[in-house]
Design an enzyme around this catalytic site. Structure first.
Site, PDB file in Angstrom:
ATOM      1  N   ASP A  27       0.830  -1.200   0.000  1.00  0.00           N
ATOM      2  CA  ASP A  27       0.000   0.000   0.000  1.00  0.00           C
ATOM      3  C   ASP A  27       0.870   1.258   0.000  1.00  0.00           C
ATOM      4  O   ASP A  27       1.956   1.264   0.589  1.00  0.00           O
ATOM      5  CB  ASP A  27      -0.897  -0.014   1.243  1.00  0.00           C
ATOM      6  CG  ASP A  27      -2.052   0.950   1.145  1.00  0.00           C
ATOM      7  OD1 ASP A  27      -2.272   1.518   0.058  1.00  0.00           O
ATOM      8  OD2 ASP A  27      -2.734   1.150   2.160  1.00  0.00           O
ATOM      9  N   GLY A  28       0.370   2.299  -0.656  1.00  0.00           N
ATOM     10  CA  GLY A  28       1.030   3.596  -0.581  1.00  0.00           C
ATOM     11  C   GLY A  28       1.652   4.093  -1.860  1.00  0.00           C
ATOM     12  O   GLY A  28       2.300   5.157  -1.867  1.00  0.00           O
ATOM     13  N   ASN A  29       1.460   3.389  -2.977  1.00  0.00           N
ATOM     14  CA  ASN A  29       2.065   3.837  -4.235  1.00  0.00           C
ATOM     15  C   ASN A  29       1.563   5.217  -4.641  1.00  0.00           C
ATOM     16  O   ASN A  29       2.340   6.083  -5.054  1.00  0.00           O
ATOM     17  CB  ASN A  29       1.748   2.839  -5.358  1.00  0.00           C
ATOM     18  CG  ASN A  29       2.462   1.511  -5.189  1.00  0.00           C
ATOM     19  OD1 ASN A  29       3.389   1.394  -4.393  1.00  0.00           O
ATOM     20  ND2 ASN A  29       2.022   0.521  -5.930  1.00  0.00           N
ATOM     21  N   ARG A  40       0.007   9.108 -10.259  1.00  0.00           N
ATOM     22  CA  ARG A  40      -0.105   7.881  -9.473  1.00  0.00           C
ATOM     23  C   ARG A  40       0.628   6.708 -10.125  1.00  0.00           C
ATOM     24  O   ARG A  40       1.222   5.876  -9.429  1.00  0.00           O
ATOM     25  CB  ARG A  40      -1.584   7.517  -9.287  1.00  0.00           C
ATOM     26  CG  ARG A  40      -2.332   8.391  -8.303  1.00  0.00           C
ATOM     27  CD  ARG A  40      -3.802   7.982  -8.216  1.00  0.00           C
ATOM     28  NE  ARG A  40      -3.949   6.592  -7.827  1.00  0.00           N
ATOM     29  CZ  ARG A  40      -3.958   6.164  -6.568  1.00  0.00           C
ATOM     30  NH1 ARG A  40      -3.780   7.028  -5.566  1.00  0.00           N
ATOM     31  NH2 ARG A  40      -4.130   4.885  -6.285  1.00  0.00           N
ATOM     32  N   THR A  73     -10.360  -7.338  -5.912  1.00  0.00           N
ATOM     33  CA  THR A  73     -11.645  -7.351  -6.609  1.00  0.00           C
ATOM     34  C   THR A  73     -12.310  -5.982  -6.547  1.00  0.00           C
ATOM     35  O   THR A  73     -13.137  -5.652  -7.403  1.00  0.00           O
ATOM     36  CB  THR A  73     -12.581  -8.406  -5.995  1.00  0.00           C
ATOM     37  OG1 THR A  73     -12.626  -8.233  -4.570  1.00  0.00           O
ATOM     38  CG2 THR A  73     -12.103  -9.817  -6.311  1.00  0.00           C
ATOM     39  N   GLU A  74     -11.949  -5.176  -5.559  1.00  0.00           N
ATOM     40  CA  GLU A  74     -12.511  -3.834  -5.424  1.00  0.00           C
ATOM     41  C   GLU A  74     -11.770  -2.791  -6.257  1.00  0.00           C
ATOM     42  O   GLU A  74     -12.273  -1.685  -6.472  1.00  0.00           O
ATOM     43  CB  GLU A  74     -12.515  -3.392  -3.945  1.00  0.00           C
ATOM     44  CG  GLU A  74     -13.460  -4.178  -3.047  1.00  0.00           C
ATOM     45  CD  GLU A  74     -12.972  -5.576  -2.729  1.00  0.00           C
ATOM     46  OE1 GLU A  74     -13.822  -6.493  -2.617  1.00  0.00           O
ATOM     47  OE2 GLU A  74     -11.737  -5.772  -2.618  1.00  0.00           O
ATOM     48  N   ASN A  75     -10.559  -3.132  -6.710  1.00  0.00           N
ATOM     49  CA  ASN A  75      -9.755  -2.148  -7.444  1.00  0.00           C
ATOM     50  C   ASN A  75     -10.309  -1.826  -8.825  1.00  0.00           C
ATOM     51  O   ASN A  75      -9.868  -0.862  -9.459  1.00  0.00           O
ATOM     52  CB  ASN A  75      -8.307  -2.611  -7.565  1.00  0.00           C
ATOM     53  CG  ASN A  75      -7.521  -2.484  -6.275  1.00  0.00           C
ATOM     54  OD1 ASN A  75      -6.538  -3.191  -6.076  1.00  0.00           O
ATOM     55  ND2 ASN A  75      -7.950  -1.610  -5.368  1.00  0.00           N
ATOM     56  N   TRP A  76     -11.281  -2.611  -9.306  1.00  0.00           N
ATOM     57  CA  TRP A  76     -11.915  -2.279 -10.577  1.00  0.00           C
ATOM     58  C   TRP A  76     -12.673  -0.955 -10.483  1.00  0.00           C
ATOM     59  O   TRP A  76     -13.027  -0.363 -11.509  1.00  0.00           O
ATOM     60  CB  TRP A  76     -12.888  -3.386 -10.988  1.00  0.00           C
ATOM     61  CG  TRP A  76     -12.223  -4.681 -11.319  1.00  0.00           C
ATOM     62  CD1 TRP A  76     -12.186  -5.802 -10.538  1.00  0.00           C
ATOM     63  CD2 TRP A  76     -11.490  -5.009 -12.505  1.00  0.00           C
ATOM     64  NE1 TRP A  76     -11.467  -6.794 -11.159  1.00  0.00           N
ATOM     65  CE2 TRP A  76     -11.035  -6.353 -12.371  1.00  0.00           C
ATOM     66  CE3 TRP A  76     -11.169  -4.303 -13.671  1.00  0.00           C
ATOM     67  CZ2 TRP A  76     -10.292  -6.989 -13.362  1.00  0.00           C
ATOM     68  CZ3 TRP A  76     -10.424  -4.946 -14.655  1.00  0.00           C
ATOM     69  CH2 TRP A  76      -9.990  -6.260 -14.495  1.00  0.00           C
ATOM     70  N   GLU A 213       0.433 -13.309  12.609  1.00  0.00           N
ATOM     71  CA  GLU A 213       0.901 -12.122  13.318  1.00  0.00           C
ATOM     72  C   GLU A 213       0.798 -10.952  12.342  1.00  0.00           C
ATOM     73  O   GLU A 213       1.086 -11.096  11.157  1.00  0.00           O
ATOM     74  CB  GLU A 213       2.353 -12.303  13.776  1.00  0.00           C
ATOM     75  CG  GLU A 213       2.552 -13.404  14.803  1.00  0.00           C
ATOM     76  CD  GLU A 213       1.885 -13.099  16.127  1.00  0.00           C
ATOM     77  OE1 GLU A 213       1.881 -11.918  16.527  1.00  0.00           O
ATOM     78  OE2 GLU A 213       1.358 -14.036  16.755  1.00  0.00           O
TER      79      GLU A 213
END
Length: 281
Positions: A27-29, A40, A73-76, A213
């Site tokens: 995460d964080g790109n 982006r 699946t949500e990145n669409w 963990e």
């Protein structure tokens, strides 16, 4: 399972306490690019170097599995231009890096849906998997168009269909579900890392992280590297993993960071009372 074969583990890490399976939410790109006044997509490009330095670190440490969240699946729901870039970027990455990974003994696996992936990307996925199918040093699993709830839903649907058609298992238990996940041979996750100071799981490997963990770091993904991986392993080795049990007074405490393989995978439900909390989420 790929054989454990540490290459250059830092001296302050215990090779016996290295986890079998590390999973990372990369995460964080976008924030990394935004902070530098860049589009982006430049953040996604920079993330490639982070990924492959982390793979090298995984080889140094002797990880058996490294699973990374490339596209959920949500990145669409992201802008179409960014989705196209990510799909084409994954294709070109496979072209550039598959042989390099093969030379290092890394098996490439993809988990997630393939029906929505562009055909040219699917071809590269299949080529990479076929090329590296016999490699045993480490498995790099890439979660592409992946969602944990989707994976579980599909596994249960497959199980229900088999039962309805009279070819299902005699018992419906954890093993029956686990065998119908995207990668039935994937071991449970020992350590889940999320970058960019976000404290959520984002629908990633919901079944496999049941007793993982968790390690959250403020480092944005393009700045992550093998040294950050080693730091996460140090944190991991400082924890006791009891899987809901309490120490037996007659036995010594388990070693810190003891890998999950000490307990059979998908065994009978563990005692109650244990608790633990994409791509690129």
């Amino acid at each position: 399972m790929p054989s454990r074969n540490p290459r250059a583990l830092p001296p302050d890490l215990d090779p016996k306490g290295v986890p079998d399976h590390v999973a990372i939410v990369m995460d964080g790109n976008g924030r990394w690019a935004g902070a530098k006044g860049l589009p982006r997509n430049k953040g996604h490009e920079a993330g490639e170097a982070a990924l492959f330095d982390t793979v090298e670190g995984g080889l140094d440490a002797g990880l058996s599995w490294l699973t990374v969240y490339a596209f959920s699946t949500e990145n669409w729901r992201r802008p179409a231009s960014e989705v196209r870039f990510l799909m084409n970027f994954n294709e070109s990455l496979l072209v550039r890096r598959s042989h390099e990974l093969h030379e290092r003994g890394v098996r490439i696996r993809f988990i997630g849906r393939r029906d929505r992936i562009p055909p040219h990307v699917r071809r590269r996925i299949e080529e990479a998997e076929n090329l590296t199918a016999g490699d045993t040093r480490m498995t790099l699993a890439v979660a592409l168009d992946y969602g944990g709830r989707d994976e579980l839903t599909r596994a249960v649907q497959a199980l229900a269909t088999e039962v309805r058609e009279g070819r299902g298992p005699r018992r419906i238990d954890e093993r029956a579900i686990a065998r119908r996940l995207w990668a039935a041979d994937m071991p449970d996750v020992d350590l889940l890392i999320r970058t960019s100071n976000e404290y959520r799981i984002s629908n990633f490997l919901l079944w496999q992280i049941a007793y993982a963990e968790l390690h959250f770091t403020p480092v944005l993904w393009p700045d992550f590297n093998r040294q950050e991986l080693f730091e996460a392993l140090r944190v991991y080795q400082g924890r006791h993993r009891r899987f809901g049990a309490v120490p037996d007074p007659g036995r010594a405490e388990p070693a810190r960071g003891e890998p999950a393989r000490a307990e059979p995978r998908h065994a009978a439900p563990r005692p109650a009372g244990a608790g633990s909390p994409g791509g690129g989420a």
